[in-house]
Design a protein around this motif. Structure first.
Motif, PDB file in Angstrom:
ATOM      1  N   LYS A 130       0.848  -1.208   0.000  1.00 56.51           N
ATOM      2  CA  LYS A 130       0.000   0.000   0.000  1.00 56.51           C
ATOM      3  C   LYS A 130       0.872   1.243   0.000  1.00 56.51           C
ATOM      4  O   LYS A 130       0.646   2.178  -0.770  1.00 56.51           O
ATOM      5  CB  LYS A 130      -0.926  -0.023   1.210  1.00 56.51           C
ATOM      6  N   TYR A 131       1.902   1.256   0.822  1.00 53.18           N
ATOM      7  CA  TYR A 131       2.804   2.409   0.896  1.00 53.18           C
ATOM      8  C   TYR A 131       3.583   2.600  -0.407  1.00 53.18           C
ATOM      9  O   TYR A 131       3.786   3.721  -0.859  1.00 53.18           O
ATOM     10  CB  TYR A 131       3.766   2.270   2.067  1.00 53.18           C
ATOM     11  N   LEU A 132       4.032   1.509  -1.011  1.00 51.73           N
ATOM     12  CA  LEU A 132       4.753   1.609  -2.280  1.00 51.73           C
ATOM     13  C   LEU A 132       3.863   2.197  -3.375  1.00 51.73           C
ATOM     14  O   LEU A 132       4.324   3.010  -4.183  1.00 51.73           O
ATOM     15  CB  LEU A 132       5.281   0.236  -2.702  1.00 51.73           C
ATOM     16  N   ILE A 133       2.605   1.790  -3.397  1.00 49.82           N
ATOM     17  CA  ILE A 133       1.665   2.343  -4.377  1.00 49.82           C
ATOM     18  C   ILE A 133       1.472   3.835  -4.137  1.00 49.82           C
ATOM     19  O   ILE A 133       1.468   4.638  -5.076  1.00 49.82           O
ATOM     20  CB  ILE A 133       0.322   1.577  -4.342  1.00 49.82           C
ATOM     21  N   GLU A 134       1.322   4.228  -2.879  1.00 52.37           N
ATOM     22  CA  GLU A 134       1.152   5.656  -2.567  1.00 52.37           C
ATOM     23  C   GLU A 134       2.361   6.455  -3.029  1.00 52.37           C
ATOM     24  O   GLU A 134       2.218   7.532  -3.625  1.00 52.37           O
ATOM     25  CB  GLU A 134       0.914   5.836  -1.068  1.00 52.37           C
ATOM     26  N   LEU A 135       3.544   5.937  -2.785  1.00 56.40           N
ATOM     27  CA  LEU A 135       4.776   6.626  -3.185  1.00 56.40           C
ATOM     28  C   LEU A 135       4.856   6.741  -4.708  1.00 56.40           C
ATOM     29  O   LEU A 135       5.221   7.795  -5.241  1.00 56.40           O
ATOM     30  CB  LEU A 135       5.983   5.884  -2.622  1.00 56.40           C
ATOM     31  N   ASP A 136       4.507   5.684  -5.414  1.00 56.67           N
ATOM     32  CA  ASP A 136       4.500   5.738  -6.873  1.00 56.67           C
ATOM     33  C   ASP A 136       3.458   6.726  -7.394  1.00 56.67           C
ATOM     34  O   ASP A 136       3.671   7.388  -8.409  1.00 56.67           O
ATOM     35  CB  ASP A 136       4.277   4.350  -7.480  1.00 56.67           C
ATOM     36  N   LEU A 151      -6.661   8.812  -0.670  1.00 57.65           N
ATOM     37  CA  LEU A 151      -7.593   8.533  -1.775  1.00 57.65           C
ATOM     38  C   LEU A 151      -7.486   9.648  -2.816  1.00 57.65           C
ATOM     39  O   LEU A 151      -7.448   9.376  -4.020  1.00 57.65           O
ATOM     40  CB  LEU A 151      -9.029   8.408  -1.264  1.00 57.65           C
ATOM     41  N   HIS A 152      -7.405  10.890  -2.350  1.00 52.87           N
ATOM     42  CA  HIS A 152      -7.213  12.007  -3.287  1.00 52.87           C
ATOM     43  C   HIS A 152      -5.880  11.873  -4.026  1.00 52.87           C
ATOM     44  O   HIS A 152      -5.812  12.095  -5.234  1.00 52.87           O
ATOM     45  CB  HIS A 152      -7.269  13.346  -2.546  1.00 52.87           C
ATOM     46  N   ILE A 153      -4.842  11.507  -3.306  1.00 52.54           N
ATOM     47  CA  ILE A 153      -3.513  11.360  -3.919  1.00 52.54           C
ATOM     48  C   ILE A 153      -3.547  10.272  -4.992  1.00 52.54           C
ATOM     49  O   ILE A 153      -3.101  10.482  -6.126  1.00 52.54           O
ATOM     50  CB  ILE A 153      -2.443  11.041  -2.846  1.00 52.54           C
ATOM     51  N   ALA A 176      -3.219  10.519  -9.352  1.00 47.73           N
ATOM     52  CA  ALA A 176      -2.238   9.809 -10.180  1.00 47.73           C
ATOM     53  C   ALA A 176      -2.842   9.413 -11.526  1.00 47.73           C
ATOM     54  O   ALA A 176      -2.120   9.085 -12.467  1.00 47.73           O
ATOM     55  CB  ALA A 176      -1.707   8.585  -9.456  1.00 47.73           C
ATOM     56  N   GLU A 177      -4.162   9.435 -11.606  1.00 47.99           N
ATOM     57  CA  GLU A 177      -4.903   9.181 -12.851  1.00 47.99           C
ATOM     58  C   GLU A 177      -4.600   7.813 -13.465  1.00 47.99           C
ATOM     59  O   GLU A 177      -4.382   7.683 -14.661  1.00 47.99           O
ATOM     60  CB  GLU A 177      -4.653  10.308 -13.860  1.00 47.99           C
ATOM     61  N   ASN A 178      -4.584   6.794 -12.613  1.00 54.85           N
ATOM     62  CA  ASN A 178      -4.405   5.425 -13.079  1.00 54.85           C
ATOM     63  C   ASN A 178      -5.465   4.580 -12.363  1.00 54.85           C
ATOM     64  O   ASN A 178      -5.348   4.321 -11.171  1.00 54.85           O
ATOM     65  CB  ASN A 178      -2.993   4.939 -12.765  1.00 54.85           C
ATOM     66  N   ARG A 179      -6.491   4.190 -13.106  1.00 57.05           N
ATOM     67  CA  ARG A 179      -7.623   3.489 -12.495  1.00 57.05           C
ATOM     68  C   ARG A 179      -7.248   2.130 -11.914  1.00 57.05           C
ATOM     69  O   ARG A 179      -7.796   1.714 -10.899  1.00 57.05           O
ATOM     70  CB  ARG A 179      -8.768   3.356 -13.494  1.00 57.05           C
ATOM     71  N   LEU A 180      -6.321   1.432 -12.544  1.00 63.56           N
ATOM     72  CA  LEU A 180      -5.916   0.129 -12.021  1.00 63.56           C
ATOM     73  C   LEU A 180      -5.204   0.297 -10.679  1.00 63.56           C
ATOM     74  O   LEU A 180      -5.489  -0.430  -9.724  1.00 63.56           O
ATOM     75  CB  LEU A 180      -5.025  -0.611 -13.012  1.00 63.56           C
ATOM     76  N   ILE A 181      -4.304   1.258 -10.608  1.00 57.63           N
ATOM     77  CA  ILE A 181      -3.631   1.527  -9.335  1.00 57.63           C
ATOM     78  C   ILE A 181      -4.655   1.901  -8.274  1.00 57.63           C
ATOM     79  O   ILE A 181      -4.568   1.454  -7.129  1.00 57.63           O
ATOM     80  CB  ILE A 181      -2.555   2.626  -9.493  1.00 57.63           C
ATOM     81  N   LEU A 182      -5.636   2.716  -8.644  1.00 55.49           N
ATOM     82  CA  LEU A 182      -6.680   3.112  -7.697  1.00 55.49           C
ATOM     83  C   LEU A 182      -7.422   1.890  -7.170  1.00 55.49           C
ATOM     84  O   LEU A 182      -7.622   1.748  -5.958  1.00 55.49           O
ATOM     85  CB  LEU A 182      -7.664   4.089  -8.352  1.00 55.49           C
ATOM     86  N   ARG A 183      -7.802   0.985  -8.046  1.00 53.63           N
ATOM     87  CA  ARG A 183      -8.521  -0.226  -7.616  1.00 53.63           C
ATOM     88  C   ARG A 183      -7.684  -1.082  -6.678  1.00 53.63           C
ATOM     89  O   ARG A 183      -8.162  -1.581  -5.664  1.00 53.63           O
ATOM     90  CB  ARG A 183      -8.947  -1.053  -8.823  1.00 53.63           C
TER      91      ARG A 183
END
Length: 187
Positions: free
Chosen positions: A83-89, A122-124, A128-135
Motif C-alpha cells: 500500500k505504501y509503495l503504491i502511494e509513493l509511486d 484517496l485524493h492522492i 495519479a490518474e491510473n484506475r488500475l492503481i486506484l482499484r
C-alpha cells in the motif's frame, strides 16, 4: 460471466450443467465453487427455483477474505508495505503529470476539511490518474483497515508539508514528508 451476461442482484444464474459447459470444467468444481460463493453470501440457492445472485454491495468480503489470506505476519506486513509503495509511486506520477490546478484544489480542500489519512491518500491516488492503481490501492486499504482497526491520525501539518512538496515538485521533500507521514526511516 456476471458482467458479460449483465446479471443484477436477484437474477438467476446459469445451472450447474450450463456453468460446466461454459467454463469447460468438471461439475464437481462448479458445485464446490457455488458452495463457496453461497457460504460467502454472494449467491443464494432456492430449492426448486435455482441459484440467484445476491446484492453484494456493502458486503464485508474483504474482511472475510482477509481472515483466510492474511493469517501469517509476513502477509500482513506485505499488505502494509505494498500500500505504501503504491502511494509513493502515485506521488511520482502526480509530479510527472504536472497537474497544478488539481493540486491547488486539493490544497484548498485540505484547508477546509476535517479529513482522515485514508481521505487524503484517496485524493492522492486519484490524482495519479491510473484506475488500475486506484482499484488495487482501494483493496489494499480495505485489507489494511481489517488488519488495523484503529489508525492513528498524523498532525495536519504533515499532510500540508507533503502537498507543498508536491506542488513544488521537490522530490527529496516529497519522499521525506511521505516517510514522516508513514513513520518510515529514511533510506
Amino acid at each position: 460471466m456476471i458482467h458479460s451476461d449483465n446479471l443484477k442482484p436477484g437474477d438467476k444464474i446459469p445451472s450447474e450443467r450450463e456453468l460446466t459447459e461454459r467454463l469447460s470444467v468438471g461439475r464437481s468444481s462448479v458445485r464446490e465453487a457455488l458452495r463457496s460463493l453461497e457460504l460467502l453470501g454472494l449467491i443464494e440457492t432456492r430449492r426448486g427455483e435455482g441459484t440467484f445472485l445476491r446484492d453484494f454491495k456493502g458486503h464485508h468480503l474483504v474482511e472475510l477474505l482477509s481472515t483466510f489470506i492474511l493469517q501469517d505476519e509476513q502477509a500482513k506486513k506485505d499488505v502494509h508495505e505494498t500500500k505504501y509503495l503504491i502511494e509513493l509511486d502515485c506521488l511520482r506520477l502526480i509530479v510527472q503529470r504536472n497537474n497544478e490546478e488539481k493540486l491547488n484544489n486539493l490544497y484548498n480542500w485540505l484547508k477546509k476539511s476535517d479529513f482522515s489519512d485514508d481521505d487524503f491518500f484517496l485524493h492522492i491516488v486519484t490524482l495519479a490518474e491510473n484506475r488500475l492503481i486506484l482499484r488495487i490501492w482501494l483493496i489494499l486499504k480495505e485489507y489494511d483497515i481489517a488488519l488495523h482497526k484503529q489508525k492513528k491520525q498524523m498532525p495536519r501539518e504533515n499532510y500540508f508539508t507533503l502537498l507543498e512538496a508536491l506542488i513544488n515538485k521537490d522530490h527529496t521533500a516529497i519522499i521525506s514528508a511521505f516517510n514522516i507521514l508513514r513513520k518510515l526511516s529514511s533510506r
